[in-house]
Design a protein around this motif. Sequence first.
Motif, PDB file in Angstrom:
ATOM      1  N   ASN A 159       0.769  -1.322  -0.073  1.00 33.15           N
ATOM      2  CA  ASN A 159       0.148   0.179   0.027  1.00 33.15           C
ATOM      3  C   ASN A 159       0.840   1.303   0.105  1.00 33.15           C
ATOM      4  N   LEU A 160       1.862   1.292  -0.841  1.00 33.96           N
ATOM      5  CA  LEU A 160       2.694   2.242  -0.889  1.00 33.96           C
ATOM      6  C   LEU A 160       2.139   3.240  -2.124  1.00 33.96           C
ATOM      7  N   HIS A 161       2.473   4.825  -1.648  1.00 30.80           N
ATOM      8  CA  HIS A 161       2.208   5.900  -2.612  1.00 30.80           C
ATOM      9  C   HIS A 161       3.482   6.806  -2.710  1.00 30.80           C
ATOM     10  N   PRO A 162       3.529   7.434  -3.710  1.00 30.10           N
ATOM     11  CA  PRO A 162       4.696   8.525  -3.701  1.00 30.10           C
ATOM     12  C   PRO A 162       4.677   9.296  -2.714  1.00 30.10           C
ATOM     13  N   GLY A 163       5.909   9.534  -1.851  1.00 29.56           N
ATOM     14  CA  GLY A 163       6.069  10.444  -0.716  1.00 29.56           C
ATOM     15  C   GLY A 163       6.125   9.396   0.431  1.00 29.56           C
ATOM     16  N   ASP A 164       5.739   8.135   0.522  1.00 27.16           N
ATOM     17  CA  ASP A 164       5.808   7.498   1.668  1.00 27.16           C
ATOM     18  C   ASP A 164       7.383   7.028   1.628  1.00 27.16           C
ATOM     19  N   THR A 165       7.688   6.622   3.053  1.00 24.69           N
ATOM     20  CA  THR A 165       8.932   6.320   3.269  1.00 24.69           C
ATOM     21  C   THR A 165       9.004   4.514   3.659  1.00 24.69           C
ATOM     22  N   VAL A 166       9.920   3.957   3.269  1.00 27.21           N
ATOM     23  CA  VAL A 166      10.088   2.535   3.473  1.00 27.21           C
ATOM     24  C   VAL A 166      11.776   2.331   3.802  1.00 27.21           C
ATOM     25  N   ASN A 167      11.729   1.107   4.730  1.00 27.55           N
ATOM     26  CA  ASN A 167      13.228   0.971   4.974  1.00 27.55           C
ATOM     27  C   ASN A 167      13.616  -0.361   4.263  1.00 27.55           C
ATOM     28  N   LEU A 168      14.728  -0.474   3.674  1.00 28.88           N
ATOM     29  CA  LEU A 168      15.319  -1.415   2.740  1.00 28.88           C
ATOM     30  C   LEU A 168      16.338  -2.185   3.768  1.00 28.88           C
ATOM     31  N   VAL A 169      16.130  -3.503   3.976  1.00 28.83           N
ATOM     32  CA  VAL A 169      17.389  -4.160   4.757  1.00 28.83           C
ATOM     33  C   VAL A 169      17.599  -5.451   3.919  1.00 28.83           C
ATOM     34  N   MET A 170      19.086  -5.477   3.966  1.00 30.04           N
ATOM     35  CA  MET A 170      20.005  -6.483   3.288  1.00 30.04           C
ATOM     36  C   MET A 170      21.278  -6.671   3.875  1.00 30.04           C
ATOM     37  N   ASN A 171      21.698  -7.969   3.298  1.00 24.15           N
ATOM     38  CA  ASN A 171      22.944  -8.236   3.916  1.00 24.15           C
ATOM     39  C   ASN A 171      24.138  -7.670   2.916  1.00 24.15           C
ATOM     40  N   THR A 172      25.109  -7.129   3.662  1.00 22.56           N
ATOM     41  CA  THR A 172      26.409  -6.681   2.821  1.00 22.56           C
ATOM     42  C   THR A 172      27.149  -7.871   2.501  1.00 22.56           C
ATOM     43  N   SER A 173      28.127  -7.404   1.248  1.00 23.60           N
ATOM     44  CA  SER A 173      28.871  -8.703   0.941  1.00 23.60           C
ATOM     45  C   SER A 173      29.655  -9.490   1.849  1.00 23.60           C
ATOM     46  N   ASP A 174      29.759  -8.687   3.053  1.00 25.39           N
ATOM     47  CA  ASP A 174      30.601  -9.503   4.220  1.00 25.39           C
ATOM     48  C   ASP A 174      29.764 -10.031   5.189  1.00 25.39           C
ATOM     49  N   GLY A 175      28.455 -10.051   5.065  1.00 20.68           N
ATOM     50  CA  GLY A 175      27.601 -10.989   5.850  1.00 20.68           C
ATOM     51  C   GLY A 175      26.793 -10.117   6.729  1.00 20.68           C
ATOM     52  N   ALA A 176      27.246  -8.767   6.871  1.00 19.83           N
ATOM     53  CA  ALA A 176      26.529  -7.771   8.046  1.00 19.83           C
ATOM     54  C   ALA A 176      25.226  -7.381   7.226  1.00 19.83           C
ATOM     55  N   LEU A 177      24.419  -7.002   8.538  1.00 21.43           N
ATOM     56  CA  LEU A 177      22.776  -6.384   8.226  1.00 21.43           C
ATOM     57  C   LEU A 177      23.077  -4.785   7.965  1.00 21.43           C
ATOM     58  N   ASN A 178      22.405  -4.536   7.053  1.00 23.36           N
ATOM     59  CA  ASN A 178      22.593  -3.199   6.636  1.00 23.36           C
ATOM     60  C   ASN A 178      21.339  -2.679   6.108  1.00 23.36           C
ATOM     61  N   THR A 179      20.978  -1.461   6.659  1.00 22.63           N
ATOM     62  CA  THR A 179      19.795  -0.826   6.250  1.00 22.63           C
ATOM     63  C   THR A 179      19.461   0.680   5.992  1.00 22.63           C
ATOM     64  N   LEU A 180      18.738   0.969   4.844  1.00 27.66           N
ATOM     65  CA  LEU A 180      18.744   2.651   4.616  1.00 27.66           C
ATOM     66  C   LEU A 180      17.340   2.924   4.523  1.00 27.66           C
ATOM     67  N   GLU A 181      16.949   4.159   4.846  1.00 29.98           N
ATOM     68  CA  GLU A 181      15.503   4.701   4.674  1.00 29.98           C
ATOM     69  C   GLU A 181      15.321   5.538   3.304  1.00 29.98           C
ATOM     70  N   PHE A 182      14.138   4.988   2.326  1.00 31.45           N
ATOM     71  CA  PHE A 182      13.964   5.452   1.267  1.00 31.45           C
ATOM     72  C   PHE A 182      12.878   6.097   1.049  1.00 31.45           C
ATOM     73  N   THR A 183      12.683   7.242   0.255  1.00 32.17           N
ATOM     74  CA  THR A 183      11.403   7.702  -0.108  1.00 32.17           C
ATOM     75  C   THR A 183      10.803   7.333  -1.538  1.00 32.17           C
ATOM     76  N   VAL A 184       9.544   6.947  -1.706  1.00 31.99           N
ATOM     77  CA  VAL A 184       8.892   6.283  -2.840  1.00 31.99           C
ATOM     78  C   VAL A 184       8.800   7.706  -3.628  1.00 31.99           C
ATOM     79  N   ILE A 185       9.592   7.641  -4.718  1.00 29.03           N
ATOM     80  CA  ILE A 185       9.475   8.728  -6.016  1.00 29.03           C
ATOM     81  C   ILE A 185       8.376   8.384  -6.770  1.00 29.03           C
ATOM     82  N   GLY A 186       8.342   7.238  -7.221  1.00 25.44           N
ATOM     83  CA  GLY A 186       7.267   6.656  -8.299  1.00 25.44           C
ATOM     84  C   GLY A 186       7.091   5.321  -8.200  1.00 25.44           C
TER      85      GLY A 186
END
Length: 404
Positions: A159-186
């Motif tokens: 239920n995302l719309h332009p302007g909403d914020t979301v968090n993207l979580v993934m593993n780095t190449s070393d296996g560590a957990l990393n996350t960043l917050e993004f704004t839905v542009i389109g």
Amino acid sequence: MLHKLAFRNVLRQKLRTAMTLAAIVIGVAGLILSGGFVQDIFIQLGEAFIHSQTGHVQVFRKDYLEKGSRQPDKFMIEAPDKLAAKLATHPAVDTVSARLNFAGLLNNGKRDLAIIGEGIEPDKEARIGTYVKVKAGRHLTDKDQFGMFVGQGVANSLNLHPGDTVNLVMNTSDGALNTLEFTVIGIFQSFSQEFDARAVRIPLAAAQELLATKGSNLLVVSLHRTEDTDTALAWIHTQLNPAILDAQSWRQLSDFYDKTIVLYDRQFGVLQWIILFMVLLSVINSVNMSTFERISEFGTLQALGNRQMDVFKLLMIESCVVGLFGATLGVIAGILLAMLISAIGIPMPPPPIGNVGYIAYIRIVPSTVVNAWLIGFLATVLASILPARKIVRIPLVDALRQSI
């Protein structure tokens, strides 16, 4: 003498000639229209793959296609900028864009969704992905440092719309957990519904930060003309170290395209055979009616001293004349109809596994036009052989009796 008489007979038998011409014209025009329609499907389907996902050529590390989906961080292209600059020097190349693939979890604050993602160079991808439709918001640009472009299926799931914020979580190449917050542009809609259900795109720099890398998995090469793909691919191979890097064209990357082409080709091949069969039947019927109604005329010709072979030649010349004019008129009618239909367009539903409908046109393909003309002409001539042979074998007395 026979040629003049053949022309006169064709003009004298106006109704019969018109019936035969109509059958030839309809058949030839039908072959041109069906062939042009099929060719347009092939072209538009290919362009949809190219300009929504694959580009014309992709460069990647060896074995990336087989193993890279599980461990994309293990198949990085070193110094992608330098290689991209080298590939961009070819005159057929329009754009070379780097991509970094990843998988992770997207969280909207309420729930998570497993996604596949691409770190892209937004301005370059906007030039490559001309078949990607923006359903809401706008395209990413190079200024959107932490912007996100999400597939329509992802947007519906969270239920995302332009302007909403979301968090993207993934593993780095070393296996560590990393996350960043993004704004839905389109929110985008590509050719593939399956891709849109799981895909997101973020700027390449943000993806590299999340994966703690400076490389990329792919270099996507877009050409000025699709017809130059094979030439450009051969040149690109000469610029790569074959022990480390590989390149494939969009046809090699799109297995579904080739399967669809085979399916459509068979389906419309059957349609073309049906049209050809109808032309043959119509022409044979018209020629039979014409020749057998003129038995007494042919008997008179023989009584005046003409040989059976002369009568046979006369009939064949008449058929050649009718076939020549009919096939030519059919080509003219087919081309004019193709131009008219293309000016209007044919709304089409999405193809198999497709996500977007399109407007189909009738392509005027020189090889199809030539083949249709040959089929119309040869069908007329061949359809006349058997009736002509039967006519000349009728005894002279029986032929003359037909006029009594």
